[in-house]
Design an enzyme around this catalytic site. Structure first.
Site, PDB file in Angstrom:
ATOM      1  N   ARG A  33      -2.687  13.003  -5.613  1.00  0.00           N
ATOM      2  CA  ARG A  33      -1.426  12.288  -5.417  1.00  0.00           C
ATOM      3  C   ARG A  33      -0.265  13.287  -5.396  1.00  0.00           C
ATOM      4  NH1 ARG A  33       0.945  10.528  -9.628  1.00  0.00           N
ATOM      5  NH2 ARG A  33      -0.905   9.629 -10.597  1.00  0.00           N
ATOM      6  N   TYR A  43      14.998  -1.324  12.630  1.00  0.00           N
ATOM      7  CA  TYR A  43      13.623  -1.840  12.625  1.00  0.00           C
ATOM      8  C   TYR A  43      13.503  -3.009  11.626  1.00  0.00           C
ATOM      9  CZ  TYR A  43       8.610  -1.995  11.790  1.00  0.00           C
ATOM     10  OH  TYR A  43       7.322  -2.421  11.643  1.00  0.00           O
ATOM     11  N   ASP A  66      15.901   7.296  11.327  1.00  0.00           N
ATOM     12  CA  ASP A  66      14.542   6.925  11.734  1.00  0.00           C
ATOM     13  C   ASP A  66      14.340   7.455  13.160  1.00  0.00           C
ATOM     14  OD1 ASP A  66      12.277   5.627  12.738  1.00  0.00           O
ATOM     15  OD2 ASP A  66      12.613   3.831  11.528  1.00  0.00           O
ATOM     16  N   LYS A  73       3.180   5.600  15.384  1.00  0.00           N
ATOM     17  CA  LYS A  73       3.544   5.414  16.786  1.00  0.00           C
ATOM     18  C   LYS A  73       3.278   6.698  17.592  1.00  0.00           C
ATOM     19  CE  LYS A  73       4.861   1.559  14.914  1.00  0.00           C
ATOM     20  NZ  LYS A  73       6.222   1.319  14.448  1.00  0.00           N
TER      21      LYS A  73
HETATM   22  C1  LIG Z   1       6.801   0.784  13.231  1.00  0.00           C
HETATM   23  C2  LIG Z   1       8.131   1.272  12.795  1.00  0.00           C
HETATM   24  C3  LIG Z   1       8.431   1.456  11.436  1.00  0.00           C
HETATM   25  C4  LIG Z   1       7.454   1.097  10.334  1.00  0.00           C
HETATM   26  O1  LIG Z   1       6.343   1.926  10.322  1.00  0.00           O
HETATM   27  P1  LIG Z   1       4.889   1.471   9.783  1.00  0.00           P
HETATM   28  O2  LIG Z   1       4.073   2.690  10.032  1.00  0.00           O
HETATM   29  O3  LIG Z   1       4.475   0.276  10.569  1.00  0.00           O
HETATM   30  O4  LIG Z   1       5.053   1.147   8.334  1.00  0.00           O
HETATM   31  C5  LIG Z   1       9.677   1.969  11.117  1.00  0.00           C
HETATM   32  N1  LIG Z   1      10.598   2.261  12.073  1.00  0.00           N
HETATM   33  C6  LIG Z   1      10.340   2.089  13.382  1.00  0.00           C
HETATM   34  C7  LIG Z   1      11.397   2.427  14.387  1.00  0.00           C
HETATM   35  C8  LIG Z   1       9.106   1.590  13.790  1.00  0.00           C
HETATM   36  O5  LIG Z   1       8.882   1.408  15.100  1.00  0.00           O
END
Ligand SMILES: *Cc1c(COP(=O)(O)O)cnc(C)c1O
Length: 399
Positions: A59, A111, A183, A208
Site C-alpha cells: 500500500r 465530469y 482533470d 480512458k
Molecule cells: C471517466 C472520467 C473520470 C472518472 O474516472 P474513473 O476511472 O471512471 O473513476 C474522471 N474524469 C473524467 C474527465 C472522466 O472521463
C-alpha cells in the site's frame, strides 16, 4: 537504478513519442528485462531491522506501481506521480488535501462523478463548492470567498468541449494563494501538459486514453512540487485506494502506444467533425478543431492537438435514440478513449443524474451524442454513421 529523470536529464530534447517508450517503465533496472516485472507481493522481507528495505508494504509502495508513477510524472513534467484504483479514487484523494470549512471553485460542466463527489460527499464534510463558467475569469473572481482554497478545472469540458484558459486561471489562482487541480483525461500529456502552464496537480482517469483498451480501471495524479508530493503520498498511503500491480502493468503497456493512438484517433476525429458539420441531420457539432469553436485560439495556444472526442446534436431525444440503435460500429457505452470507437448518450448516461433544466442550461440537450473516435478506418466510421443518420433524416421528413 535507471531513473526516468536521469534519462530526461541526459536527453532533455526528446519528444513525447520517444519518451513514452523510453521511460521508467521501459527497462527493469535489476535484470534488463524489456518490461517491468509484476511484483505480486503485499509485503517485503526486512533482512536487517537497522536497514529496512526500500519497499516495506505494497500500500505504501510497490516497485511495479512505482515504475508507472515515475512514468506519468515524467510525461506530465511533474515532481512526482501517484497511481490509484480509479480516476475517482485519484480525484477524491486529491480533494482530501482540503479541510472542513474550505471552499472550492469548480468548472460547471465537470465530469459527473466529480460533481457527485463535491455535491454529496464533500458538502456533507463541510467543504463547499461553487460551480462557475471558467471560460470567464470575471465569474471566477466574483465567486471567490475569503475561505476559497482550491480551483478545479476541466478543459476541454465534457461533453460540449468548452475551453478554459489554463495559464490565466493558474496565474489568477496563484495570486490569491489557491491550489489548482486539473482533470487532463481528455487530452493526456501527449496533447496538453498543465503543469508547464502553472497548474499544481494534474489528475487522470487513466481508464480512458492512457490505458486505451477498455480493459483497466485506473487513476493517476501528478504534482508540480515535492511539498505537494509529500502531502499526496501521505494521503495515498492513509486512504489506501492504490492501483494493483496487474493493472499498473497493463496501463504501462497501453501507455507505450499513447502517441501513436492519439495521432490516429485525432486524425479520424478531425475528419468526423468536418463531415458531421456538413450533414443535414446534425444541427451542431462540438470539436475544438472546427473553425468557429468557442475558445479555439486559447486551445491552440495551450494544447498540441484537438483530441478524439466529437459531440454533436441531432435535435431531439427520439432521433438520438434512433442513431444509437442503428449504428453498427461503435460500442454504445459509457466511457471513452479506447482503440475502438465509443458512442455515448450524455442525457441518459454520464449526465443522467443532473436535473434536466440544469442539463439543458449547460447545452447538454436531449439530442446530444458524444463520439469517442477510435482507430477504425475513417471511411467505415463515416459510412456507418451515415446510414444511422440517413434513416434519421427520412424519419424527420416523415414527422
Ligand atoms: C471517466 C472520467 C473520470 C472518472 O474516472 P474513473 O476511472 O471512471 O473513476 C474522471 N474524469 C473524467 C474527465 C472522466 O472521463
Amino acid at each position: 537504478m535507471r531513473q526516468p529523470r536521469d534519462i530526461q536529464r541526459r536527453h532533455p530534447g526528446r519528444k513525447l513519442a520517444t519518451r513514452v517508450l523510453h521511460s521508467a517503465s521501459s527497462v527493469d533496472a535489476h535484470t534488463g528485462a524489456s518490461s517491468i516485472p509484476l511484483y505480486q507481493a503485499s509485503t517485503f522481507h526486512h533482512a536487517s531491522l537497522e536497514h529496512p528495505p526500500e519497499y516495506d508494504y505494497s500500500r505504501s509502495g510497490n516497485p511495479t506501481r512505482q515504475a508507472l508513477e515515475d512514468t506519468i510524472a515524467e510525461l506530465e513534467g511533474g515532481a512526482r506521480g501517484f497511481a490509484f484504483s480509479s480516476g475517482m479514487a485519484a480525484i477524491s484523494t486529491a480533494f482530501m488535501l482540503l479541510s472542513h470549512g474550505d471552499h472550492v471553485l469548480c468548472s460547471e460542466d465537470v465530469y459527473g462523478g466529480t460533481y457527485r463527489l463535491l455535491t454529496t460527499i464533500l458538502g456533507r464534510m463541510g467543504i463547499e463548492t461553487t460551480f462557475v463558467d471558467m471560460t470567464d475569469l470575471d465569474q471566477l473572481e466574483a465567486a471567490r470567498r475569503p475561505n476559497t482554497r482550491a480551483v478545479f478545472l476541466e478543459t476541454p469540458s465534457n461533453p460540449t468541449l468548452k475551453i478554459t484558459d489554463i495559464a490565466a486561471v493558474a496565474e489568477w489562482a496563484r495570486k490569491h494563494g489557491l491550489l489548482t487541480m486539473l482533470d487532463n483525461t481528455f487530452m493526456t500529456p501527449c496533447l496538453q501538459r498543465p503543469i508547464e502552464l502553472g497548474i499544481d496537480i494534474v489528475l487522470h482517469s487513466a481508464t480512458k486514453f492512457l490505458c486505451g483498451h477498455s480493459d483497466v480501471l485506473a487513476g493517476l495524479a501528478v504534482v508540480a512540487n515535492e511539498k505537494l508530493g509529500h502531502q499526496l503520498k501521505h494521503l495515498q498511503n492513509a486512504l489506501g485506494s492504490v492501483l494493483g500491480v496487474q493493472d499498473a502493468w497493463l496501463l504501462m503497456r497501453g501507455m507505450k502506444t499513447l502517441t501513436a493512438r492519439m495521432e490516429c484517433a485525432e486524425r479520424n476525429a478531425r475528419r468526423l467533425a468536418d463531415w458531421l458539420s456538413r450533414h443535414p441531420a446534425v444541427s451542431r457539432v462540438y470539436y475544438p478543431g472546427l473553425p468557429g469553436h468557442p475558445g479555439r485560439d486559447i486551445h491552440e495556444r495551450q494544447a498540441h492537438g484537438y483530441g478524439a472526442i466529437v459531440s454533436f446534436d441531432v435535435g431531439t431525444g427520439a432521433r438520438a435514440k434512433q442513431v444509437l440503435e442503428r449504428v453498427t460500429l461503435p460500442l454504445v457505452a459509457v466511457s471513452l478513449g479506447a482503440v475502438e470507437s465509443i458512442l455515448s448518450y450524455p442525457a441518459m448516461m454520464s449526465h443522467a443524474a443532473m436535473p434536466r433544466e440544469v442539463r439543458l442550461q449547460r447545452g447538454i440537450g436531449d439530442g446530444l451524442l458524444r463520439y469517442s473516435v477510435g482507430l477504425e478506418a475513417i471511411e467505415d466510421i463515416l459510412e456507418d454513421l451515415d446510414q444511422a443518420l440517413d434513416e434519421e433524416v427520412r424519419a424527420a421528413c416523415r414527422d
